[in-house]
Design a protein around this motif. Structure first.
Motif, PDB file in Angstrom:
ATOM      1  N   UNK A  47     -40.696  37.459  -7.928  1.00  0.00           N
ATOM      2  CA  UNK A  47     -42.004  36.958  -7.504  1.00  0.00           C
ATOM      3  C   UNK A  47     -43.045  38.075  -7.452  1.00  0.00           C
ATOM      4  N   UNK A  48     -42.645  39.238  -6.975  1.00  0.00           N
ATOM      5  CA  UNK A  48     -43.579  40.366  -6.932  1.00  0.00           C
ATOM      6  C   UNK A  48     -43.988  40.766  -8.348  1.00  0.00           C
ATOM      7  N   UNK A  49     -43.059  40.748  -9.280  1.00  0.00           N
ATOM      8  CA  UNK A  49     -43.388  41.041 -10.677  1.00  0.00           C
ATOM      9  C   UNK A  49     -44.352  39.999 -11.229  1.00  0.00           C
ATOM     10  N   UNK A  50     -44.088  38.736 -10.929  1.00  0.00           N
ATOM     11  CA  UNK A  50     -44.956  37.657 -11.398  1.00  0.00           C
ATOM     12  C   UNK A  50     -46.368  37.820 -10.836  1.00  0.00           C
ATOM     13  N   UNK A  51     -46.468  38.140  -9.551  1.00  0.00           N
ATOM     14  CA  UNK A  51     -47.781  38.349  -8.928  1.00  0.00           C
ATOM     15  C   UNK A  51     -48.486  39.532  -9.569  1.00  0.00           C
ATOM     16  N   UNK A 101     -49.340  38.599   0.241  1.00  0.00           N
ATOM     17  CA  UNK A 101     -49.012  38.985   1.613  1.00  0.00           C
ATOM     18  C   UNK A 101     -47.646  38.463   2.054  1.00  0.00           C
ATOM     19  N   UNK A 102     -47.270  37.288   1.594  1.00  0.00           N
ATOM     20  CA  UNK A 102     -45.956  36.773   1.992  1.00  0.00           C
ATOM     21  C   UNK A 102     -44.833  37.559   1.331  1.00  0.00           C
ATOM     22  N   UNK A 103     -45.028  37.998   0.089  1.00  0.00           N
ATOM     23  CA  UNK A 103     -43.974  38.798  -0.545  1.00  0.00           C
ATOM     24  C   UNK A 103     -43.924  40.181   0.088  1.00  0.00           C
ATOM     25  N   UNK A 104     -45.061  40.706   0.533  1.00  0.00           N
ATOM     26  CA  UNK A 104     -45.057  41.977   1.251  1.00  0.00           C
ATOM     27  C   UNK A 104     -44.399  41.819   2.622  1.00  0.00           C
TER      28      UNK A 104
END
Length: 191
Positions: A47-51, A101-104
């Protein structure tokens, strides 16, 4: 292993076998929770990569954004369509911020526990050890695994909540990007 009635006290050998079973079970549950943690970490990284790719494609493609701005600046485009595009763009931006922010928050929740005492040397080699038998030793170690399991399960459950928020934010972003793409295509074709 046979079960014994409550009225019958297990022998020392049976107590040791029961404590070993308890320890093995706690280890198995702990290992499952560690595997769950690793799965959540992989999903979070995806998900972080996608973002990151999404942000990069938006921020570093200024030529495309300038073309869209010129397209929307045409006098023939109805105000309702312009308003829809601007509102959807704001929603995409807000969803992107929520996803980021949710992935962080997932990364910040990384408080995991390892089974065992804080000071292994004192625990294992102190002259005043609390346990005096193999059974006590097994029970103590099963407790270490159970405590670590409980802490890791709480952390994983919080992580699941934040990953779910990220997932729905990203799904919303993709849906709204599809909507904007359809509207822009309609503008190109009809206006």
């Amino acid at each position: 292993m046979d079960y014994w009635p409550i009225s019958k006290r297990p022998t020392e050998t049976e107590q040791i076998e029961l404590s070993q079973m308890r320890l093995d079970y706690c280890k198995e549950l702990y290992d499952r929770e560690v595997k769950r943690k690793e799965g959540l970490r992989r999903v979070s990284e995806f998900y972080l990569t996608f973002i990151t790719v999404l942000l990069g494609s938006i921020l570093f493609n200024l030529d495309f954004l300038n073309k869209i701005q010129a397209l929307l600046g045409q006098a023939s485009v109805p105000k309702a369509i312009l308003a829809l595009i601007y509102v959807v763009s704001v929603v995409i931006f807000l969803l992107l911020i929520v996803a980021l922010f949710s992935i962080l928050a997932v990364v910040g929740l990384q408080k995991y526990y390892e089974p065992g005492p804080k000071n292994v040397v004192d625990f294992l080699f102190d002259d005043f050890q609390e346990y005096i038998s193999k059974n006590d030793f097994l029970i103590e170690h099963a407790m270490f695994y159970a405590v670590a399991l409980r802490g890791n399960k709480i952390t994983n459950n919080k992580t699941v909540k934040w990953v779910t928020v990220t997932r729905f934010s990203l799904l919303g972003i993709v849906a709204f990007i599809a909507l904007i793409s359809a509207v822009l295509l309609q503008i190109i074709v009809f206006y």
